[in-house]
Structure formats: C-alpha cells, structure tokens
Write a protein that holds these residues in place. Structure first.
Motif, PDB file in Angstrom:
ATOM      1  N   ASP A  42       0.830  -1.208   0.000  1.00  0.00           N
ATOM      2  CA  ASP A  42       0.000   0.000   0.000  1.00  0.00           C
ATOM      3  C   ASP A  42       0.865   1.259   0.000  1.00  0.00           C
ATOM      4  O   ASP A  42       0.577   2.233  -0.708  1.00  0.00           O
ATOM      5  CB  ASP A  42      -0.927   0.007   1.225  1.00  0.00           C
ATOM      6  N   ILE A  43       1.933   1.254   0.802  1.00  0.00           N
ATOM      7  CA  ILE A  43       2.830   2.413   0.842  1.00  0.00           C
ATOM      8  C   ILE A  43       3.492   2.613  -0.512  1.00  0.00           C
ATOM      9  O   ILE A  43       3.629   3.739  -1.004  1.00  0.00           O
ATOM     10  CB  ILE A  43       3.895   2.220   1.947  1.00  0.00           C
ATOM     11  N   LEU A  44       3.899   1.519  -1.153  1.00  0.00           N
ATOM     12  CA  LEU A  44       4.554   1.617  -2.457  1.00  0.00           C
ATOM     13  C   LEU A  44       3.584   2.139  -3.519  1.00  0.00           C
ATOM     14  O   LEU A  44       3.965   2.935  -4.383  1.00  0.00           O
ATOM     15  CB  LEU A  44       5.097   0.245  -2.862  1.00  0.00           C
ATOM     16  N   PHE A  48       4.052   5.530  -5.661  1.00  0.00           N
ATOM     17  CA  PHE A  48       4.039   5.502  -7.125  1.00  0.00           C
ATOM     18  C   PHE A  48       3.039   6.509  -7.673  1.00  0.00           C
ATOM     19  O   PHE A  48       3.316   7.253  -8.621  1.00  0.00           O
ATOM     20  CB  PHE A  48       3.685   4.096  -7.601  1.00  0.00           C
ATOM     21  N   ALA A  49       1.853   6.567  -7.072  1.00  0.00           N
ATOM     22  CA  ALA A  49       0.828   7.496  -7.536  1.00  0.00           C
ATOM     23  C   ALA A  49       1.256   8.951  -7.317  1.00  0.00           C
ATOM     24  O   ALA A  49       0.864   9.839  -8.083  1.00  0.00           O
ATOM     25  CB  ALA A  49      -0.495   7.231  -6.817  1.00  0.00           C
ATOM     26  N   ASP A  50       2.079   9.209  -6.285  1.00  0.00           N
ATOM     27  CA  ASP A  50       2.571  10.567  -6.007  1.00  0.00           C
ATOM     28  C   ASP A  50       3.777  10.935  -6.861  1.00  0.00           C
ATOM     29  O   ASP A  50       4.283  12.061  -6.774  1.00  0.00           O
ATOM     30  CB  ASP A  50       2.954  10.702  -4.527  1.00  0.00           C
ATOM     31  N   GLY A  51       4.278   9.998  -7.647  1.00  0.00           N
ATOM     32  CA  GLY A  51       5.438  10.277  -8.488  1.00  0.00           C
ATOM     33  C   GLY A  51       6.769  10.104  -7.784  1.00  0.00           C
ATOM     34  O   GLY A  51       7.809  10.500  -8.318  1.00  0.00           O
ATOM     35  N   ARG A  52       6.795   9.503  -6.601  1.00  0.00           N
ATOM     36  CA  ARG A  52       8.045   9.302  -5.874  1.00  0.00           C
ATOM     37  C   ARG A  52       8.813   8.094  -6.401  1.00  0.00           C
ATOM     38  O   ARG A  52      10.029   7.987  -6.193  1.00  0.00           O
ATOM     39  CB  ARG A  52       7.768   9.141  -4.379  1.00  0.00           C
ATOM     40  N   LEU A  53       8.103   7.162  -7.026  1.00  0.00           N
ATOM     41  CA  LEU A  53       8.729   5.996  -7.642  1.00  0.00           C
ATOM     42  C   LEU A  53       8.329   5.953  -9.110  1.00  0.00           C
ATOM     43  O   LEU A  53       7.178   6.251  -9.446  1.00  0.00           O
ATOM     44  CB  LEU A  53       8.262   4.699  -6.955  1.00  0.00           C
ATOM     45  N   LEU A  81      10.819   6.494   1.890  1.00  0.00           N
ATOM     46  CA  LEU A  81       9.527   7.079   1.537  1.00  0.00           C
ATOM     47  C   LEU A  81       8.922   7.789   2.744  1.00  0.00           C
ATOM     48  O   LEU A  81       9.014   7.287   3.877  1.00  0.00           O
ATOM     49  CB  LEU A  81       8.559   5.989   1.040  1.00  0.00           C
ATOM     50  N   PRO A  82       8.287   8.955   2.538  1.00  0.00           N
ATOM     51  CA  PRO A  82       7.749   9.717   3.672  1.00  0.00           C
ATOM     52  C   PRO A  82       6.633   9.013   4.406  1.00  0.00           C
ATOM     53  O   PRO A  82       6.394   9.272   5.574  1.00  0.00           O
ATOM     54  CB  PRO A  82       7.252  11.012   3.020  1.00  0.00           C
ATOM     55  N   ALA A  83       5.952   8.103   3.738  1.00  0.00           N
ATOM     56  CA  ALA A  83       4.853   7.383   4.386  1.00  0.00           C
ATOM     57  C   ALA A  83       5.340   6.151   5.113  1.00  0.00           C
ATOM     58  O   ALA A  83       4.551   5.326   5.535  1.00  0.00           O
ATOM     59  CB  ALA A  83       3.799   6.988   3.346  1.00  0.00           C
ATOM     60  N   HIS A  84       6.680   6.037   5.266  1.00  0.00           N
ATOM     61  CA  HIS A  84       7.258   4.834   5.858  1.00  0.00           C
ATOM     62  C   HIS A  84       6.780   4.605   7.287  1.00  0.00           C
ATOM     63  O   HIS A  84       6.804   5.497   8.121  1.00  0.00           O
ATOM     64  CB  HIS A  84       8.781   4.933   5.866  1.00  0.00           C
ATOM     65  N   THR A  85       6.326   3.400   7.533  1.00  0.00           N
ATOM     66  CA  THR A  85       6.042   2.941   8.900  1.00  0.00           C
ATOM     67  C   THR A  85       6.611   1.549   9.011  1.00  0.00           C
ATOM     68  O   THR A  85       6.834   0.865   8.016  1.00  0.00           O
ATOM     69  CB  THR A  85       4.525   2.885   9.191  1.00  0.00           C
ATOM     70  N   ALA A  86       6.868   1.117  10.232  1.00  0.00           N
ATOM     71  CA  ALA A  86       7.396  -0.225  10.407  1.00  0.00           C
ATOM     72  C   ALA A  86       6.432  -1.227   9.816  1.00  0.00           C
ATOM     73  O   ALA A  86       5.216  -1.092   9.937  1.00  0.00           O
ATOM     74  CB  ALA A  86       7.589  -0.514  11.907  1.00  0.00           C
ATOM     75  N   PRO A  87       6.949  -2.290   9.136  1.00  0.00           N
ATOM     76  CA  PRO A  87       6.070  -3.255   8.479  1.00  0.00           C
ATOM     77  C   PRO A  87       5.054  -3.889   9.393  1.00  0.00           C
ATOM     78  O   PRO A  87       3.995  -4.287   8.976  1.00  0.00           O
ATOM     79  CB  PRO A  87       7.065  -4.308   7.937  1.00  0.00           C
TER      80      PRO A  87
END
Length: 233
Positions: A42-44, A48-53, A81-87
């Motif tokens: 979901d984070i990826l 991707f939708a934000d253009g970061r990847l 990634l800014p939305a990074h949280t622990a898995p």
C-alpha cells in the motif's frame, strides 16, 4: 564421638538443573505475514501514484514485497519514503465499510505466459504489473484482466504468436491501444479510450504469424482495484 550425623564425603551431590534460556529472535528476523506484505505494498502504491517511484522502481519493489519472508526484508523497501512505517505497525482504523463477502487474495503469476503445443491461462483475481509477455507457438494463451488487480497505471503486453492464438480481455472502463502486425494471420486490437483520464492504459504490441491475436474490452466488466482508485483520486 558420634559421627552418624556428619555428611558422607563420598555421597554424590545433586544439583538442580540450570534452565536454558532460548535466545530472543531479532525483530528483523521475524517472519512476515500477508498483512505485513500488504501494508508495504500500500505504501509503495501511494508513493508511485505521487510520483516518488517510477514504473520500474515500483514494479521491482512490489515484487520484492510479495516475495519477502521476514520483516527485515520488508523494511528497506519503504525506508526512503515519507509514508514509511514499520512493516508490523498496525494501520490506523479506517471508517467502517458496508458489510460484504471478503475478496479472495489476489494470485501472483509469472509475468510470462508461454504456450508451446499447449495452453496458458491467466484469469480471475490476479496481480497485473507493468509488463506482461504472451508467447503462443502451436498453442493458445488467454489473458483475462477483467477481475485483475492493476498495480500500475500502464500495462504493456508483448505478444508473439506463431501457428497459435492469443486472446486478451480487459475491463470496459480502461483504455486499450495496440500496434502489431499479422503475417498470414490477424492482429486485432479493439481500441478504446476511457472516460476517466486517470484510468489505467493497456497497450498491446507484437506480431501474429499464421496466427490470431485478439484484444478487446468485455462489456459489463468494470475495473475496481487499481492504484488511483485506492487513493480515492
């Protein structure tokens, strides 16, 4: 002198066994669950939708996420990634959705569908990445994307058919375009452009030699799961 109460030096002393403590497993070595992999995916998708990847980075990381066995393998995929949280961190509670039957998990297939003197089929709820290949040699390939989970806004399908056939079905609310050649055969792509400018695009290219290649939308089938749809965009 009475020594009857003195301890016998020859007697064996009995000692209580020392309990063995099992070493703690490092957090990064813990096995990842399906929920852990989905949270990272979901984070990826958001990135991707934000253009970061870009397309290749997104496809590579998504593949690694679903192949990960431990939390340690998942953590680097979202570290930058800014939305990074622990898995393993729980997702924030979402608003209650209308009750309905749970969807089965999407299957993962090889991006290559090859049929040589046989057949290959991809259908149902399966993950579709940015690039697929279909090769039919004296055989048949069917790619049904009508119930698939699109993980990329653009899907390129390379098709090669030699004395065989390839049939491709897509939902009616995606864009479909194709360029190909038919040599003593037919390369038929029923092109369409979706009303939604953010709808996924499926592109078909390749050749049919003494064969038939057909790609068309399936009426009544609507794509429901894809990157921008999940972001409510």
């Amino acid at each position: 002198m009475d020594n009857s109460s003195a301890p016998d030096p020859s007697a064996k002393r009995t000692q209580s066994p020392v309990p063995m403590t099992k070493p703690a497993t490092a957090e990064s070595e813990l096995r990842a669950s399906d929920a852990d992999r989905e949270r990272v995916a979901d984070i990826l998708r958001d990135a991707f939708a934000d253009g970061r990847l870009d397309v290749d980075e997104h496809a590579e990381r998504i593949e690694a996420a679903y192949a990960a066995k431990t939390l340690g393998e998942l953590e680097p995929l979202t570290r930058d990634l800014p939305a990074h949280t622990a898995p393993h961190a729980p997702k924030p509670a979402a608003a209650a959705a209308p009750a309905g039957p749970p969807l089965p998990p999407a299957r993962s297939y090889s991006p290559n569908a090859v049929a040589v003197f046989g057949g290959a089929v991809r259908k149902g709820r399966w993950r579709v990445g940015s690039h697929l290949k279909a090769v039919a040699v004296f055989g048949g390939v069917e790619l049904d994307l009508t119930d698939a989970v699109f993980e990329s806004p653009e899907v390129l399908i390379d098709v090669t058919a030699v004395f065989g056939g390839v049939a491709i079905k897509v939902p009616e609310n995606v864009s479909l375009h194709g360029t190909g050649a038919g040599v003593f055969g037919a390369f038929d792509v029923r092109e369409q452009t979706a009303d939604d400018p953010y709808a996924p695009v499926v592109r078909i290219r390749g050749a049919a030699v003494f064969s038939g290649v057909e790609a068309r939308p399936k009426r009544g089938k609507q794509l429901k799961e894809w990157v921008r749809k999940q972001l409510d965009r």
